[in-house]
Design an enzyme around this catalytic site. Structure first.
Site, mmCIF file in Angstrom:
data_model
loop_
_atom_site.group_PDB
_atom_site.id
_atom_site.type_symbol
_atom_site.label_atom_id
_atom_site.label_comp_id
_atom_site.label_asym_id
_atom_site.label_seq_id
_atom_site.Cartn_x
_atom_site.Cartn_y
_atom_site.Cartn_z
ATOM 1 N N HIS A 79 1.660 21.476 13.607
ATOM 2 C CA HIS A 79 2.433 22.646 13.683
ATOM 3 C C HIS A 79 3.466 22.168 15.006
ATOM 4 C CE1 HIS A 79 -0.328 25.890 12.129
ATOM 5 N NE2 HIS A 79 -0.089 25.026 11.389
ATOM 6 N N HIS A 261 4.191 27.729 4.323
ATOM 7 C CA HIS A 261 3.195 26.886 5.204
ATOM 8 C C HIS A 261 2.885 25.619 4.836
ATOM 9 C CE1 HIS A 261 0.980 26.925 8.894
ATOM 10 N NE2 HIS A 261 0.040 26.243 8.285
ATOM 11 N N ASP A 265 3.415 22.296 7.237
ATOM 12 C CA ASP A 265 2.479 21.390 7.174
ATOM 13 C C ASP A 265 2.642 19.891 7.077
ATOM 14 O OD1 ASP A 265 0.425 22.945 8.687
ATOM 15 O OD2 ASP A 265 -0.784 23.285 6.892
ATOM 16 N N HIS A 353 -7.551 -13.608 -26.261
ATOM 17 C CA HIS A 353 -8.281 -12.599 -25.860
ATOM 18 C C HIS A 353 -7.909 -11.287 -26.846
ATOM 19 C CE1 HIS A 353 -10.027 -9.127 -23.176
ATOM 20 N NE2 HIS A 353 -10.661 -10.010 -23.053
ATOM 21 N N ILE A 359 -5.191 -7.561 -24.938
ATOM 22 C CA ILE A 359 -5.677 -6.527 -23.687
ATOM 23 C C ILE A 359 -5.793 -7.847 -22.632
ATOM 24 C CG2 ILE A 359 -7.280 -5.059 -22.627
ATOM 25 C CD1 ILE A 359 -8.196 -4.322 -25.732
ATOM 26 N N GLY A 362 -10.301 -7.882 -18.004
ATOM 27 C CA GLY A 362 -10.480 -7.031 -16.664
ATOM 28 C C GLY A 362 -10.733 -8.010 -15.325
ATOM 29 N N VAL A 363 -11.487 -9.165 -15.983
ATOM 30 C CA VAL A 363 -11.683 -10.223 -14.797
ATOM 31 C C VAL A 363 -10.504 -11.007 -14.180
ATOM 32 C CG1 VAL A 363 -13.733 -10.858 -15.433
ATOM 33 C CG2 VAL A 363 -12.022 -11.863 -16.430
ATOM 34 N N GLU A 367 -8.758 -10.810 -10.446
ATOM 35 C CA GLU A 367 -8.288 -12.108 -9.915
ATOM 36 C C GLU A 367 -6.886 -11.938 -9.254
ATOM 37 O OE1 GLU A 367 -7.384 -15.853 -8.822
ATOM 38 O OE2 GLU A 367 -9.368 -14.989 -9.178
#
Length: 450
Positions: A79, A261, A265, A353, A359, A362-363, A367
């Protein structure tokens, strides 16, 4: 825009109880030197402790923003900081003889008015701004909270809130500039619901809360007997009016005082960036925790911690086809880094792939995170040109959505700690502001020639 930094001409004092601690506190605000920033000073200790109002010193955001260092804390600073920011003040010393500034009437208007009366003066140093040049988006991974900031020629906020209080529900308000702050924002008081009182008291909070400094909202389900839960906490008579939306039929200062308010904040929390912001903020359902996270994210994205692809190659040893980041687009040196990888159909891994429905593996996302992390760890070691990083431990990983050709993969990595040559890190990967992967991992720093 103002060219020069500002402070106050004369000191100004406040006294009262803290909202959460219930302790009586005296605050004295004195002029600050150019480029000092906003600094709190705990004067009640044998040796005074100085705590700068910046994100690095935030230690809690539980129903308020708390800063601290060396086990010394100052609670609920938002405040007073909101008023200071709205007045365009850059440098102050805030002396405080306890752990929490006074809550006063629950808004920032008393701080605002009394600081103005002390006089505001320009200093010799130029004011430094945080000017937003491109949109920055933040989405909380654990909720539907979101915040964005877009380029604008001034500071403004649109806030959308949603509370299950009687007569409140969804609210939205826009403060078009800080010139509106005094009339439209500063009077808005802190609040909670009747149903939250026991929960907050059980957590050792709102010890100084009362109907003189907070609005307590009712829900459609509340009955007169529910007031028994707060009779033991408030040193005043409380009563229930089924036609009212607040305990004791407390009159609102604005019909949408709740959302206003929340803007108050948010301004206080964003002031911890340490510079006035030029940009339009759009916030939805945010509170102190996400306000602070967003402010840190703005710092990261708007920093000068940037590397193009050639500069990336000067830092890490990876080369095509296994260089999996294209540039560093932001971060805080030694603490966080934000990297970008443009995922294109010609990337070598798509050839094998799922070639018919390519796609990104994921590995390889993992990396990419590890490669980005090199820009964190190397800032924390000596002789970095003679070192390299090796991924050593994957504590956890989660792949949430597919990453496809044409996607722009954004990787944010945060250094949690570094000890004995091993760095612990956490990372989140995004595409179009949606989380696609998360990981927690460690990397070890080794000599290149070993």
């Amino acid at each position: 825009l103002n060219i020069y930094q500002k402070t106050i001409k004369d000191s100004v004092s406040f006294e009262g109880i803290g909202l959460h601690t219930g302790l009586n506190t005296k605050v004295k605000i004195t002029p600050g030197a150019s480029d000092q920033g906003i600094v709190f000073k705990r004067t009640d200790l044998i040796e005074p402790v100085f705590i700068k109002a910046v994100y690095d010193n935030v230690i809690s955001t539980d129903r308020g923003t708390t800063i601290g260092n060396d086990n010394v804390k100052i609670h609920t600073i938002e405040h007073i900081l909101s008023a200071v920011y709205a007045l365009g003040i850059d440098n102050l010393l805030i002396e405080i003889d306890n752990v929490e500034p006074p809550i006063l009437d629950g808004s920032s208007v008393i701080f605002y008015n009394d600081i103005i009366k002390s006089g505001i003066v320009e200093q010799n140093s130029e004011k430094k701004y945080f000017k937003i040049s491109e949109p920055i988006h933040y989405f909380d991974e654990n909720s539907d909270i979101s915040l964005s900031i877009i380029p604008s020629d001034q500071f403004s906020i649109t806030f959308k809130s949603d509370f299950p209080f009687k007569g409140v529900g969804k609210q939205e308000y826009t403060m078009n500039s800080l010139s509106e702050y005094y009339d439209e924002i500063s009077l808005a008081r802190t609040f909670c619901s009747l149903d939250e009182i026991n929960y907050l008291k059980d957590r050792n909070l709102i010890k100084g809360g009362s109907l003189d400094n907070a609005v307590i909202y009712l829900s459609e389900q509340n009955h007169e007997k529910d007031l028994e839960t707060i009779n033991k906490y408030l040193d005043e008579n409380v009563y229930f009016d089924s036609k009212s939306i607040t305990v004791n039929n407390v009159e609102l200062r604005y019909s949408d005082e709740v959302v206003r308010h929340k803007i108050l904040d948010l301004i206080g929390d964003l002031s911890l960036i340490g510079k006035p912001i030029i940009g339009h903020i759009i916030a939805s359902k945010s509170g102190h925790r996400t306000n602070v996270k967003f402010g840190k994210f703005i710092q990261e994205m708007n920093s000068d911690f940037k590397f193009n692809k050639d500069e990336v190659k000067n830092v890490i040893p990876h080369r095509e086809p296994f260089l999996l980041i294209d540039e560093i687009i932001g971060g805080i040196r030694g603490k966080s880094v934000i990297a970008k990888k443009n995922v294109v159909s010609s990337d070598y891994f798509f050839q094998g792939h799922f070639p018919e429905r390519p796609i990104m593996p994921g590995v390889l996302i993992l990396e990419s995170m590890a490669q980005a992390s090199c820009f964190l760890s190397f800032d924390n070691i000596d002789n970095k040109n003679e070192k390299m990083m090796l991924l050593s431990v994957v504590n956890s990983s989660k792949f949430i959505k597919k990453v496809l050709p044409g996607d722009e993969l954004i990787l944010r990595v945060v250094l949690k700690k570094i000890r004995l040559g091993t760095a612990s890190m956490e990372s989140i990967a995004y595409v179009d502001n949606n989380i696609v992967a998360k990981a927690s991992f460690m990397a070890t720093i080794v000599d290149k020639n070993e």
